[in-house]
Design a protein around this motif. Structure first.
Motif, mmCIF file in Angstrom:
data_model
loop_
_atom_site.group_PDB
_atom_site.id
_atom_site.type_symbol
_atom_site.label_atom_id
_atom_site.label_comp_id
_atom_site.label_asym_id
_atom_site.label_seq_id
_atom_site.Cartn_x
_atom_site.Cartn_y
_atom_site.Cartn_z
ATOM 1 N N THR A 186 -30.088 -42.612 54.040
ATOM 2 C CA THR A 186 -29.004 -43.540 54.407
ATOM 3 C C THR A 186 -27.637 -42.884 54.412
ATOM 4 O O THR A 186 -26.698 -43.424 54.990
ATOM 5 N N SER A 187 -27.513 -41.716 53.763
ATOM 6 C CA SER A 187 -26.209 -41.051 53.723
ATOM 7 C C SER A 187 -26.397 -39.541 53.649
ATOM 8 O O SER A 187 -27.473 -39.049 53.332
ATOM 9 N N VAL A 188 -25.322 -38.820 53.970
ATOM 10 C CA VAL A 188 -25.309 -37.359 53.911
ATOM 11 C C VAL A 188 -24.008 -36.912 53.263
ATOM 12 O O VAL A 188 -23.018 -37.653 53.247
ATOM 13 N N LEU A 189 -24.007 -35.685 52.749
ATOM 14 C CA LEU A 189 -22.779 -35.075 52.255
ATOM 15 C C LEU A 189 -22.196 -34.247 53.391
ATOM 16 O O LEU A 189 -22.878 -33.400 53.966
ATOM 17 N N VAL A 190 -20.943 -34.502 53.719
ATOM 18 C CA VAL A 190 -20.277 -33.838 54.830
ATOM 19 C C VAL A 190 -19.194 -32.918 54.282
ATOM 20 O O VAL A 190 -18.346 -33.359 53.498
ATOM 21 N N ASN A 191 -19.240 -31.649 54.703
ATOM 22 C CA ASN A 191 -18.215 -30.687 54.320
ATOM 23 C C ASN A 191 -16.971 -30.978 55.162
ATOM 24 O O ASN A 191 -16.983 -30.794 56.375
ATOM 25 N N ILE A 192 -15.900 -31.421 54.507
ATOM 26 C CA ILE A 192 -14.675 -31.757 55.245
ATOM 27 C C ILE A 192 -13.648 -30.626 55.169
ATOM 28 O O ILE A 192 -12.521 -30.780 55.635
ATOM 29 N N GLY A 193 -14.052 -29.490 54.605
ATOM 30 C CA GLY A 193 -13.180 -28.327 54.579
ATOM 31 C C GLY A 193 -12.732 -27.957 53.184
ATOM 32 O O GLY A 193 -12.702 -28.796 52.282
ATOM 33 N N THR A 194 -12.402 -26.710 53.017
ATOM 34 C CA THR A 194 -11.916 -26.103 51.770
ATOM 35 C C THR A 194 -12.769 -26.474 50.557
ATOM 36 O O THR A 194 -12.257 -26.688 49.463
ATOM 37 N N GLY A 195 -14.089 -26.545 50.766
ATOM 38 C CA GLY A 195 -15.001 -26.793 49.663
ATOM 39 C C GLY A 195 -15.136 -28.247 49.237
ATOM 40 O O GLY A 195 -15.741 -28.520 48.204
ATOM 41 N N TYR A 196 -14.596 -29.169 50.000
ATOM 42 C CA TYR A 196 -14.706 -30.588 49.660
ATOM 43 C C TYR A 196 -15.808 -31.239 50.486
ATOM 44 O O TYR A 196 -15.907 -31.033 51.694
ATOM 45 N N PHE A 197 -16.629 -32.031 49.794
ATOM 46 C CA PHE A 197 -17.718 -32.757 50.442
ATOM 47 C C PHE A 197 -17.507 -34.243 50.215
ATOM 48 O O PHE A 197 -17.077 -34.664 49.146
ATOM 49 N N VAL A 198 -17.826 -35.033 51.237
ATOM 50 C CA VAL A 198 -17.694 -36.481 51.151
ATOM 51 C C VAL A 198 -19.030 -37.094 51.561
ATOM 52 O O VAL A 198 -19.640 -36.683 52.551
ATOM 53 N N GLU A 199 -19.472 -38.076 50.790
ATOM 54 C CA GLU A 199 -20.693 -38.785 51.154
ATOM 55 C C GLU A 199 -20.356 -39.809 52.217
ATOM 56 O O GLU A 199 -19.427 -40.604 52.064
ATOM 57 N N LYS A 200 -21.108 -39.770 53.315
ATOM 58 C CA LYS A 200 -20.887 -40.692 54.423
ATOM 59 C C LYS A 200 -22.214 -41.279 54.843
ATOM 60 O O LYS A 200 -23.250 -40.615 54.810
ATOM 61 N N GLY A 201 -22.168 -42.539 55.286
ATOM 62 C CA GLY A 201 -23.344 -43.149 55.886
ATOM 63 C C GLY A 201 -23.664 -42.417 57.181
ATOM 64 O O GLY A 201 -22.818 -41.721 57.745
ATOM 65 N N LEU A 202 -24.894 -42.560 57.665
ATOM 66 C CA LEU A 202 -25.312 -41.806 58.846
ATOM 67 C C LEU A 202 -24.457 -42.117 60.071
ATOM 68 O O LEU A 202 -24.039 -41.203 60.787
ATOM 69 N N LYS A 203 -24.186 -43.378 60.337
ATOM 70 C CA LYS A 203 -23.350 -43.730 61.497
ATOM 71 C C LYS A 203 -21.940 -43.174 61.332
ATOM 72 O O LYS A 203 -21.343 -42.664 62.277
ATOM 73 N N GLU A 204 -21.402 -43.302 60.128
ATOM 74 C CA GLU A 204 -20.062 -42.789 59.841
ATOM 75 C C GLU A 204 -20.014 -41.273 60.015
ATOM 76 O O GLU A 204 -19.060 -40.729 60.588
ATOM 77 N N ALA A 205 -21.053 -40.572 59.566
ATOM 78 C CA ALA A 205 -21.112 -39.120 59.714
ATOM 79 C C ALA A 205 -21.234 -38.745 61.190
ATOM 80 O O ALA A 205 -20.577 -37.807 61.654
#
Length: 156
Positions: free
Chosen positions: A82-101
């Motif tokens: 239902t969700s993935v961790l997305v690398n948003i840069g400079t070593g930061y990851f954000v959990e996002k739902g699949l549609k949001e990702a």
């Protein structure tokens, strides 16, 4: 001559033309490298978007291969679909739902595509300018050689 003032290429001497050609070659190389990096980023964001799409409607517990390097994988099990961790840069990851990702990666692809579209005309312009400088430089060198040959007295 004031800084930023336009100068006709034919008015420049050979050393100035050589310096200008070198500068333009460096700029073309830099723009080309930037284009390559943007294309790589565009491809990665596009791949990420497609992989997120593949996760939609997948069931938990499915076997998967987890990459450790580009050529080495270990078996794993899909736990969260239902969700993935997305690398948003400079070593930061954000959990996002699949549609949001998927939307996030779509925006990133669009952003990089716009940057490529802005860079492409600049690269073409620099190529044309470099060629014009090269043509003028060749003409001036040829004229100088002809003048020197004309100045040598013929032996009788």
């Amino acid at each position: 001559m004031a800084a930023g003032e336009a100068v006709e290429l034919s008015q420049l001497q050979i050393p100035h033309l050589e310096n200008l050609r070198s500068q333009l070659e460096e700029e073309v190389k830099l723009l080309g490298d930037s284009m390559s990096q943007l294309k790589i980023a565009q491809q990665k964001f596009g791949d990420s978007k497609e992989n997120v799409k593949k996760l939609i409607n997948k069931e938990s517990g499915k076997p998967i291969l987890v990459p450790l390097t580009s050529s080495m994988y270990v078996p794993g099990t899909l736990e969260n679909t239902t969700s993935v961790l997305v690398n948003i840069g400079t070593g930061y990851f954000v959990e996002k739902g699949l549609k949001e990702a998927e939307e996030y990666f779509g925006r990133k692809v669009d952003l990089v595509t716009k940057q490529l579209e802005l860079l492409q005309p600049k690269l073409i312009e620099k190529h044309k300018l470099r060629q014009a400088v090269q043509d003028m430089l060749s003409a001036k060198v040829q004229a100088q050689v002809q003048a020197q040959l004309g100045a040598i007295p013929a032996k009788t």
